[in-house]
Design a protein around this motif. Structure first.
Motif, short mmCIF file in Angstrom:
data_model
loop_
_atom_site.label_atom_id
_atom_site.label_comp_id
_atom_site.label_asym_id
_atom_site.label_seq_id
_atom_site.Cartn_x
_atom_site.Cartn_y
_atom_site.Cartn_z
N ASP A 123 0.84 -1.19 0.00
CA ASP A 123 0.00 0.00 0.00
C ASP A 123 0.88 1.24 0.00
O ASP A 123 2.03 1.20 0.42
CB ASP A 123 -0.90 0.03 1.25
N ALA A 124 0.30 2.36 -0.44
CA ALA A 124 1.01 3.64 -0.44
C ALA A 124 0.62 4.47 0.77
O ALA A 124 -0.38 4.19 1.44
CB ALA A 124 0.69 4.40 -1.73
N GLY A 125 1.39 5.50 1.04
CA GLY A 125 1.06 6.44 2.11
C GLY A 125 0.97 5.78 3.45
O GLY A 125 1.68 4.82 3.75
N ARG A 126 0.06 6.29 4.28
CA ARG A 126 -0.03 5.76 5.64
C ARG A 126 -0.48 4.31 5.67
O ARG A 126 -0.21 3.59 6.63
CB ARG A 126 -0.93 6.64 6.51
N ASN A 127 -1.17 3.84 4.62
CA ASN A 127 -1.57 2.43 4.56
C ASN A 127 -0.36 1.50 4.46
O ASN A 127 -0.48 0.31 4.72
CB ASN A 127 -2.51 2.18 3.38
N GLY A 128 0.78 2.05 4.05
CA GLY A 128 1.99 1.24 3.94
C GLY A 128 3.04 1.58 4.98
O GLY A 128 4.14 1.05 4.96
N PHE A 129 2.70 2.50 5.91
CA PHE A 129 3.64 2.91 6.96
C PHE A 129 3.63 1.86 8.07
O PHE A 129 2.58 1.58 8.66
CB PHE A 129 3.26 4.28 7.52
N LEU A 130 4.80 1.26 8.35
CA LEU A 130 4.85 0.12 9.28
C LEU A 130 5.48 0.46 10.62
O LEU A 130 6.43 1.23 10.71
CB LEU A 130 5.66 -1.03 8.65
N THR A 131 4.92 -0.15 11.66
CA THR A 131 5.56 -0.16 12.98
C THR A 131 5.65 -1.62 13.41
O THR A 131 4.86 -2.47 12.99
CB THR A 131 4.75 0.64 14.03
N TYR A 132 6.65 -1.90 14.26
CA TYR A 132 6.94 -3.27 14.67
C TYR A 132 6.70 -3.43 16.16
O TYR A 132 6.83 -2.49 16.94
CB TYR A 132 8.40 -3.61 14.34
N GLY A 133 6.34 -4.65 16.55
CA GLY A 133 6.13 -4.94 17.96
C GLY A 133 6.31 -6.42 18.22
O GLY A 133 6.39 -7.23 17.30
N ILE A 134 6.37 -6.77 19.51
CA ILE A 134 6.47 -8.17 19.92
C ILE A 134 5.09 -8.62 20.37
O ILE A 134 4.49 -8.01 21.25
CB ILE A 134 7.51 -8.36 21.04
N LEU A 135 4.57 -9.67 19.74
CA LEU A 135 3.26 -10.20 20.08
C LEU A 135 3.38 -11.16 21.26
O LEU A 135 2.59 -11.12 22.18
CB LEU A 135 2.65 -10.92 18.87
N SER A 136 4.37 -12.05 21.21
CA SER A 136 4.57 -13.00 22.31
C SER A 136 6.03 -13.39 22.38
O SER A 136 6.78 -13.25 21.41
CB SER A 136 3.69 -14.24 22.12
N GLY A 137 6.41 -13.86 23.53
CA GLY A 137 7.81 -14.21 23.78
C GLY A 137 8.23 -13.53 25.07
O GLY A 137 7.42 -12.90 25.75
N ASP A 138 9.48 -13.66 25.41
CA ASP A 138 9.98 -13.15 26.69
C ASP A 138 10.31 -11.66 26.58
O ASP A 138 11.40 -11.28 26.18
CB ASP A 138 11.21 -13.96 27.13
#
Length: 193
Positions: A123-138
């Motif tokens: 996607d273009a614009g904000r629809n393609g702007f990514l942030t990362y996170g940890i869903l599960s794990g230590d």
């Protein structure tokens, strides 16, 4: 006229706006210029504008002229602009190149960078702007930079005293409209003696 923005997924025959004039004789409505791609159609008697076909994001915004003509004298008319914008929908979820990534990490290291995870979103614009996170794990032993996707250890590991393998599920989330979409990747971290 500035109708509410249309979804890029609006189907043919979607209502756009109704043009109206104050005039004591019936008028004939027509689109006279600006709609080069033929996206819109107007009812000559009611002034209701609808989509004629599927919309292409790259062609918008579109500004076209509508004319109201006196039904008994074509020399009497008035024109108005109609400006139509469309909303670029969030079509794609982020995708990691690999769904499972294995990394080795030596024991007794101080907090360190382990791996940079990079997802793609078409996607273009904000629809393609990514942030990362940890869903599960230590989460007491690992963190991820939400902007860069770099996974770090927060502490050192002891091969003899602690688990020798950790599984962290990481997500990439877009900033999509109307809803955000996520892609996932599992990182297996093996502690090396």
């Amino acid at each position: 006229y500035q109708p509410a923005p249309l979804s890029e997924k609006a189907l043919p025959d979607t209502f756009v706006v109704q043009i109206s004039v104050f005039y004591n004789v019936p008028v004939i409505y027509s689109i006279v210029s600006g709609d080069q791609n033929g996206y819109f159609i107007i009812d000559p008697s009611t002034g209701i504008i609808r989509t004629r076909k599927n919309l292409t994001v790259e062609h918008f915004p579109v500004s076209f002229k509508v004319q109201a003509t006196d039904s008994s004298n074509s020399n009497i008319y008035n024109q108005v602009s109609v400006n139509v914008e469309i909303i670029d929908e969030n079509d794609f979820a982020p995708v990691f190149p690999l769904s499972v990534v294995e990394e080795k990490l030596e024991e007794n290291l101080p907090a360190t960078q382990i791996v940079q995870l990079k997802a793609q979103d078409n996607d273009a614009g904000r629809n393609g702007f990514l942030t990362y996170g940890i869903l599960s794990g230590d989460s007491l032993k690992f963190r991820i930079d939400e902007a860069t996707g770099i996974l770090y250890s927060i502490t050192s590991f002891d091969y003899e005293e602690e688990p020798t393998e950790y599984q962290i599920v990481v997500y990439a989330e877009d900033d999509g409209i109307p809803e955000k979409k996520r892609g996932y990747c599992t990182v297996i971290i093996k502690i090396i003696d």
